[in-house]
Design a protein around this motif. Structure first.
Motif, short mmCIF file in Angstrom:
data_model
loop_
_atom_site.label_atom_id
_atom_site.label_comp_id
_atom_site.label_asym_id
_atom_site.label_seq_id
_atom_site.Cartn_x
_atom_site.Cartn_y
_atom_site.Cartn_z
N THR A 72 52.43 66.46 8.15
CA THR A 72 51.35 65.93 8.98
C THR A 72 50.21 66.92 9.17
O THR A 72 49.15 66.54 9.68
CB THR A 72 51.88 65.53 10.38
OG1 THR A 72 52.21 66.72 11.12
CG2 THR A 72 53.10 64.65 10.26
N THR A 73 50.41 68.17 8.81
CA THR A 73 49.40 69.20 9.11
C THR A 73 48.41 69.40 7.98
O THR A 73 47.34 69.98 8.20
CB THR A 73 50.07 70.54 9.42
OG1 THR A 73 50.85 70.96 8.29
CG2 THR A 73 50.98 70.43 10.63
N ASP A 74 48.75 68.95 6.77
CA ASP A 74 47.85 69.15 5.64
C ASP A 74 48.19 68.12 4.56
O ASP A 74 49.22 67.44 4.63
CB ASP A 74 48.01 70.57 5.07
CG ASP A 74 46.77 71.01 4.30
OD1 ASP A 74 45.85 70.18 4.09
OD2 ASP A 74 46.72 72.18 3.89
N PHE A 75 47.34 68.02 3.57
CA PHE A 75 47.58 67.13 2.43
C PHE A 75 48.59 67.77 1.48
O PHE A 75 48.55 68.98 1.23
CB PHE A 75 46.28 66.85 1.68
CG PHE A 75 45.36 65.90 2.40
CD1 PHE A 75 45.45 64.53 2.19
CD2 PHE A 75 44.41 66.38 3.28
CE1 PHE A 75 44.61 63.66 2.84
CE2 PHE A 75 43.56 65.50 3.95
CZ PHE A 75 43.65 64.15 3.73
N HIS A 76 49.49 66.94 0.95
CA HIS A 76 50.42 67.36 -0.09
C HIS A 76 50.37 66.32 -1.21
O HIS A 76 50.01 65.16 -0.99
CB HIS A 76 51.83 67.50 0.46
CG HIS A 76 51.98 68.64 1.41
ND1 HIS A 76 52.38 69.90 1.01
CD2 HIS A 76 51.77 68.71 2.76
CE1 HIS A 76 52.41 70.70 2.05
NE2 HIS A 76 52.04 70.02 3.13
N THR A 77 50.73 66.75 -2.41
CA THR A 77 50.59 65.91 -3.60
C THR A 77 51.92 65.23 -3.93
O THR A 77 52.93 65.92 -4.13
CB THR A 77 50.10 66.74 -4.80
OG1 THR A 77 48.87 67.37 -4.46
CG2 THR A 77 49.90 65.84 -6.02
N TYR A 78 51.89 63.92 -4.00
CA TYR A 78 53.08 63.11 -4.31
C TYR A 78 52.82 62.38 -5.63
O TYR A 78 51.83 61.67 -5.78
CB TYR A 78 53.35 62.12 -3.18
CG TYR A 78 53.55 62.81 -1.85
CD1 TYR A 78 54.80 63.26 -1.45
CD2 TYR A 78 52.47 63.05 -1.00
CE1 TYR A 78 54.99 63.92 -0.24
CE2 TYR A 78 52.64 63.70 0.22
CZ TYR A 78 53.90 64.13 0.59
OH TYR A 78 54.06 64.79 1.78
N THR A 79 53.72 62.59 -6.58
CA THR A 79 53.51 62.13 -7.95
C THR A 79 54.67 61.26 -8.41
O THR A 79 55.84 61.59 -8.15
CB THR A 79 53.38 63.34 -8.91
OG1 THR A 79 52.32 64.18 -8.45
CG2 THR A 79 53.10 62.89 -10.33
N ILE A 80 54.35 60.18 -9.09
CA ILE A 80 55.34 59.35 -9.78
C ILE A 80 55.09 59.47 -11.27
O ILE A 80 54.01 59.10 -11.76
CB ILE A 80 55.24 57.88 -9.34
CG1 ILE A 80 55.53 57.74 -7.84
CG2 ILE A 80 56.21 57.02 -10.16
CD1 ILE A 80 55.24 56.35 -7.30
N LEU A 81 56.06 60.01 -11.99
CA LEU A 81 56.01 60.03 -13.45
C LEU A 81 56.84 58.85 -13.95
O LEU A 81 58.03 58.75 -13.63
CB LEU A 81 56.59 61.34 -13.99
CG LEU A 81 56.92 61.38 -15.48
CD1 LEU A 81 55.67 61.18 -16.33
CD2 LEU A 81 57.61 62.67 -15.85
N TRP A 82 56.23 57.99 -14.71
CA TRP A 82 56.92 56.80 -15.25
C TRP A 82 56.59 56.73 -16.73
O TRP A 82 55.46 56.46 -17.12
CB TRP A 82 56.45 55.56 -14.51
CG TRP A 82 56.92 54.25 -15.07
CD1 TRP A 82 58.13 53.97 -15.63
CD2 TRP A 82 56.17 53.03 -15.12
NE1 TRP A 82 58.19 52.65 -16.03
CE2 TRP A 82 57.00 52.05 -15.72
CE3 TRP A 82 54.89 52.67 -14.72
CZ2 TRP A 82 56.57 50.74 -15.91
CZ3 TRP A 82 54.47 51.37 -14.91
CH2 TRP A 82 55.30 50.41 -15.50
N ASN A 83 57.56 57.03 -17.56
CA ASN A 83 57.36 56.93 -19.00
C ASN A 83 58.63 56.36 -19.64
O ASN A 83 59.59 56.04 -18.93
CB ASN A 83 56.93 58.29 -19.60
CG ASN A 83 58.01 59.36 -19.53
OD1 ASN A 83 59.21 59.08 -19.43
ND2 ASN A 83 57.58 60.62 -19.60
N PRO A 84 58.68 56.19 -20.95
CA PRO A 84 59.85 55.54 -21.55
C PRO A 84 61.16 56.31 -21.39
O PRO A 84 62.23 55.72 -21.56
CB PRO A 84 59.46 55.44 -23.03
CG PRO A 84 57.98 55.42 -23.04
CD PRO A 84 57.58 56.35 -21.94
N GLN A 85 61.10 57.60 -21.06
CA GLN A 85 62.32 58.39 -20.93
C GLN A 85 62.95 58.29 -19.54
O GLN A 85 64.17 58.22 -19.40
CB GLN A 85 62.04 59.87 -21.23
CG GLN A 85 61.77 60.17 -22.68
CD GLN A 85 60.38 59.76 -23.11
OE1 GLN A 85 59.41 60.02 -22.42
NE2 GLN A 85 60.28 59.08 -24.25
#
Length: 203
Positions: A72-85
């Motif tokens: 809640t105190t700062d921005f953080h990076t959330y990533t979804i990797l979706w590929n054939p593997q």
């Protein structure tokens, strides 16, 4: 996506960031696909990062984690990797969950249809707060979460896998911060765990 979550007493709210074939309010049908990140706010515990994967209408593949920082105190990076593997969830570049493509075993994997990105902030105090025991305190409203710097990278992720360093980070998160794993929930699956749960290298 970079996200800063709702601060203060926001128990009962859920901030969601997910990709889906259909919006969750519409009729999803038997072929619904969804890759889901949800942030559950409780009163007496830190935020819980709730992940789930739906493919061809089948879900119940939840894993939950505590985070190793205050989101809640700062921005953080959330990533979804979706590929054939595989599908991999990342937080600040650190993998916390991998779901491999085991379609050859008959395990559904989202492969055949495109999905759209959604983000939402909603009231889930009927289930997200210890089964609905804690209700939203509306005197604390408004509740605000912030998103910025969405990035859609296609080609460079198509063949990406987890290297040795990534696998070590994944193990660290699973060992120290994972609090729920559907592959250990025999109450939810009294007739036997899903088949991918028996592949030790995957789960």
């Amino acid at each position: 996506m970079q996200i800063k979550l709702v601060p203060g007493n926001s128990a009962g709210t859920v901030t969601a960031y997910y990709i889906s074939r259909l919006h969750f309010l519409s009729s999803q049908g038997q072929y619904h696909d969804k890759i889901d990140l949800e942030f559950l706010r409780n009163l007496s515990s830190p935020y819980i990062l709730h992940t789930n994967i739906f493919s061809q209408g089948k879900g119940n593949r939840e894993e939950q984690f505590y985070l190793w920082f205050d989101p809640t105190t700062d921005f953080h990076t959330y990533t979804i990797l979706w590929n054939p593997q595989h599908i991999v969830f990342y937080v600040d570049g650190i993998p916390l969950r991998e779901f491999k493509n085991l379609a050859w075993m008959g395990i559904p994997f989202p492969t055949y249809q495109p999905m759209k990105l959604y983000s939402s902030l909603w009231n889930a105090d009927n289930w997200a707060t210890r089964g609905g025991l804690v209700k939203i305190d509306w005197t604390q409203a408004p509740f605000n979460a912030s998103n910025r710097n969405f990035e859609d990278s296609n080609a460079c992720w198509f063949w990406q896998t987890l290297n040795y360093s990534d696998q070590g980070k994944l193990k660290w998160v699973r060992d120290d911060y994972r609090i729920y794993n559907y592959c250990q929930d025999t109450q939810q699956f009294p007739e036997g765990l899903p088949p991918e749960c028996y592949i030790s290298t995957n789960y």
